[in-house]
Design a protein around this motif. Structure first.
Motif, mmCIF file in Angstrom:
data_model
loop_
_atom_site.group_PDB
_atom_site.id
_atom_site.type_symbol
_atom_site.label_atom_id
_atom_site.label_comp_id
_atom_site.label_asym_id
_atom_site.label_seq_id
_atom_site.Cartn_x
_atom_site.Cartn_y
_atom_site.Cartn_z
ATOM 1 N N VAL B 355 0.843 -1.196 0.000
ATOM 2 C CA VAL B 355 0.000 0.000 0.000
ATOM 3 C C VAL B 355 0.880 1.249 0.000
ATOM 4 C CG1 VAL B 355 -1.871 -1.192 1.193
ATOM 5 C CG2 VAL B 355 -0.150 0.029 2.535
ATOM 6 N N GLY B 356 0.281 2.380 -0.343
ATOM 7 C CA GLY B 356 1.042 3.618 -0.396
ATOM 8 C C GLY B 356 0.172 4.821 -0.086
ATOM 9 N N ALA B 357 0.742 5.977 -0.369
ATOM 10 C CA ALA B 357 0.090 7.237 0.026
ATOM 11 C C ALA B 357 -1.287 7.411 -0.611
ATOM 12 C CB ALA B 357 0.989 8.403 -0.357
ATOM 13 N N SER B 358 -1.492 6.809 -1.790
ATOM 14 C CA SER B 358 -2.768 7.029 -2.483
ATOM 15 C C SER B 358 -3.760 5.892 -2.258
ATOM 16 C CB SER B 358 -2.503 7.175 -3.993
ATOM 17 O OG SER B 358 -1.877 6.006 -4.475
ATOM 18 N N THR B 359 -3.365 4.856 -1.525
ATOM 19 C CA THR B 359 -4.246 3.682 -1.358
ATOM 20 C C THR B 359 -5.441 4.028 -0.460
ATOM 21 O OG1 THR B 359 -2.266 2.306 -1.498
ATOM 22 C CG2 THR B 359 -4.258 1.237 -0.705
ATOM 23 N N THR B 360 -6.586 3.440 -0.799
ATOM 24 C CA THR B 360 -7.793 3.656 0.020
ATOM 25 C C THR B 360 -8.253 2.332 0.637
ATOM 26 O OG1 THR B 360 -9.301 3.181 -1.800
ATOM 27 C CG2 THR B 360 -8.562 5.474 -1.565
ATOM 28 N N GLU B 361 -9.078 2.439 1.657
ATOM 29 C CA GLU B 361 -9.648 1.232 2.287
ATOM 30 C C GLU B 361 -10.483 0.453 1.263
ATOM 31 O OE1 GLU B 361 -9.556 4.119 3.839
ATOM 32 O OE2 GLU B 361 -8.846 3.760 5.888
ATOM 33 N N ALA B 362 -11.163 1.177 0.377
ATOM 34 C CA ALA B 362 -12.010 0.516 -0.627
ATOM 35 C C ALA B 362 -11.146 -0.347 -1.557
ATOM 36 C CB ALA B 362 -12.766 1.565 -1.431
ATOM 37 N N GLU B 363 -9.937 0.122 -1.862
ATOM 38 C CA GLU B 363 -9.052 -0.665 -2.736
ATOM 39 C C GLU B 363 -8.575 -1.930 -2.030
ATOM 40 O OE1 GLU B 363 -7.125 2.658 -5.706
ATOM 41 O OE2 GLU B 363 -6.242 2.469 -3.713
ATOM 42 N N VAL B 364 -8.260 -1.806 -0.754
ATOM 43 C CA VAL B 364 -7.847 -2.979 0.026
ATOM 44 C C VAL B 364 -8.996 -3.987 0.072
ATOM 45 C CG1 VAL B 364 -7.356 -3.687 2.411
ATOM 46 C CG2 VAL B 364 -6.096 -1.778 1.396
ATOM 47 N N SER B 365 -10.204 -3.499 0.294
ATOM 48 C CA SER B 365 -11.374 -4.392 0.347
ATOM 49 C C SER B 365 -11.635 -5.034 -1.008
ATOM 50 C CB SER B 365 -12.619 -3.614 0.780
ATOM 51 O OG SER B 365 -12.470 -3.226 2.107
ATOM 52 N N ALA B 366 -11.408 -4.286 -2.097
ATOM 53 C CA ALA B 366 -11.633 -4.839 -3.439
ATOM 54 C C ALA B 366 -10.668 -5.994 -3.707
ATOM 55 C CB ALA B 366 -11.449 -3.752 -4.490
ATOM 56 N N LEU B 367 -9.422 -5.870 -3.243
ATOM 57 C CA LEU B 367 -8.470 -6.983 -3.406
ATOM 58 C C LEU B 367 -8.973 -8.204 -2.654
ATOM 59 C CD1 LEU B 367 -5.615 -8.197 -4.141
ATOM 60 C CD2 LEU B 367 -4.969 -7.495 -1.839
ATOM 61 N N CYS B 368 -9.402 -8.012 -1.416
ATOM 62 C CA CYS B 368 -9.844 -9.154 -0.603
ATOM 63 C C CYS B 368 -11.103 -9.776 -1.211
ATOM 64 C CB CYS B 368 -10.062 -8.723 0.840
ATOM 65 S SG CYS B 368 -8.516 -8.192 1.611
#
Lengths: 103, 375
Positions: B355-368
């Motif tokens: 993850v990085g400065a531009s990552t969002t919680e929604a992106e993390v959830s989309a991966l999972c």
């Protein structure tokens, strides 16, 4: 369906010989199934972009999504040139969508 | 597209960085001599890096093409002059640190001790102390592993190296911009190598080496734009260690990026990474078929996790995620073969999610969510 170019993938695929093959038309389900004839097909039409995986044991693994003009191939044998030639021939013999529509 | 490959390079670059690179490309590269915009970008980079790493003299910030360039400059420089000797490093290191040591072993008879991390991927100062020998000439370690994400206690390790009078080379490629490190507060002779394009949000082709003094011999010699009458490289820093025309557009972009990082604060950026990684870990724990290659470290500012899937080889999984779900991760050994061998994930490696400065919680959830569909 024809293979118009191939590109060796060098992006951190350690110990894996992977290539991207470019096709002259978008891959549709019918030619994909034709390509998989006799091999193990894993097809997920329900994924955001319909994903397939075709494995020929001890030879190659093909991966792609329908609608794309490229296929990714991972080679498992020793003689990559021979395998790529065999694969190219198989793809070019497979019934492309345009060919099917014409017939 | 969901980009979860920040450990390789940050993306997207902030707009001010893109604008600065474009403006530099559209401007004449140099004024008279080597003044003008290039000198300005170099000075801004040195000043900002000196502020970020608490460097007393901005002239001790050597601008390089990459962290790899910086590590080669430091390692070959520290070991220059006499053959043999001993190095202390760890099994977690990236090839940018491993290979200079391996070449020194092959070409100059350097002997290396490879420290094994604890189960969380931590190298203890005590382990470093017990590995030191009378002939030890260098301790070289990553601040943050690019495979386990573990954060090393560099300040304590620096104290151990300083007590023994051994130079410490820190690979800060993964930590810069997320984990604070005060070069000025490190005891002894500390060298800090960093990449400009990862957590510091700048363009690729940029990096730096922070040096404690002017003792390193140059790795490259050539034009400096000043002292041209001298046949040898000038003695003073930073010219002693910088030769050739600099990457003007890259430095202009890096200067803009560093000013953004300074404004947001490294502590804030690191805390955000840790928060996202905690969320990722919580969600991954419930995904069938996914196994973490290493336990998640207590300190999560490293911002990355490596995983394997029961049904898909790493490179297959990374392709599937990208091609079908438009999620970008990184498969393979991550240029850290000994780390994967230690973790039992060699030779195929794993899929790294970072993850990085531009990552969002929604992106993390989309991966999972994508991984759940592969079960």
């Amino acid at each position: 369906m024809r293979v118009t170019s191939r590109r060796k993938l060098e992006d951190c695929f350690d110990r894996v010989a992977a290539y991207e093959l470019e096709l002259d038309e978008e891959l549709a389900e019918r030619p994909m199934r034709s390509l998989a004839r006799g091999d193990a097909l894993d097809f997920h039409p329900d994924f955001p972009r319909p994903y397939f995986r075709i494995e020929r044991r001890r030879a190659w693994l093909l991966q792609g999504v329908l609608g794309n003009r490229t296929i990714r191939v991972t080679l498992m044998g020793e003689d990559h040139e021979q395998q790529l030639a065999e694969l190219r021939s198989l793809i070019e013999q497979s019934e492309g969508e345009r060919q099917w529509q014409r017939s | 597209m969901i980009y979860l490959n920040h450990a390789a390079s940050s993306f997207p670059k902030p707009e001010p960085v893109i604008s600065a690179v474009e403006a530099a490309l559209r401007s004449p590269p140099e004024g008279e001599g080597r003044g003008g915009e290039l000198a300005s970008a170099s000075s801004r980079c040195r000043a900002a890096l000196a502020a970020l790493f608490a460097v007393r003299d901005p002239g001790h910030v050597i601008l390089t093409a990459s962290a790899t360039h910086a590590l080669n400059l430091a390692i070959h420089g520290v070991l220059a002059g006499r053959p043999g000797g001993h190095a202390v490093t760890s099994l977690l290191e990236h090839n940018s640190l491993l290979r200079p040591l391996a070449h020194a072993a092959r070409d100059r008879g350097l002997c290396t001790t490879w420290l094994e991390p604890d189960p969380e991927g931590r190298i203890s100062p005590e382990a470093v102390a017990s590995a030191l020998r009378r002939e030890t000439r260098i301790v070289a370690l990553a601040h943050v592993s690019n495979v386990t994400g573990s954060v090393q206690p560099i300040e304590e390790i620096a104290a151990v190296a300083a007590d023994a009078g051994v130079p410490l080379v820190v690979d800060a490629a993964q930590s810069a911009g997320a984990v604070e490190l005060a070069h000025g507060a490190l005891p002894g002779r500390g060298f800090v190598a960093l990449a400009g394009h990862k957590g510091l949000l700048g363009p690729t082709g940029t990096g730096a080496l922070i040096v404690p003094d002017a003792s390193l011999p140059p790795l490259l010699t050539g034009g400096t734009g000043v002292r041209s009458e001298s046949e040898l490289q000038p003695e003073e820093l930073p010219l002693r260690l910088e030769a050739g025309t600099a990457n003007g557009p890259g430095l202009a972009g890096l200067a803009a990026a560093l000013e953004l990082v300074l404004a947001r604060g490294v502590a804030t950026l690191g805390a955000r990474r840790a928060e996202l990684l905690g969320e990722l870990r919580r969600e991954l724990a419930a995904v069938e078929g996914v196994e973490l290659v290493a336990p998640l470290p207590h300190d999560r500012r490293g911002g990355l996790v490596c995983l394997r899937h029961a049904r898909h080889a790493p490179e297959e999984l990374a392709y599937l995620l990208r091609a079908s779900f438009e999620i970008v991760t990184r498969a393979g050994l991550h240029c850290a073969p000994r780390a994967h061998a230690w973790l039992g994930s060699a030779p195929r490696g794993s899929v790294r999610v970072s993850v990085g400065a531009s990552t969002t919680e929604a992106e993390v959830s989309a991966l999972c969510a994508a991984l759940r569909r592969l079960a």
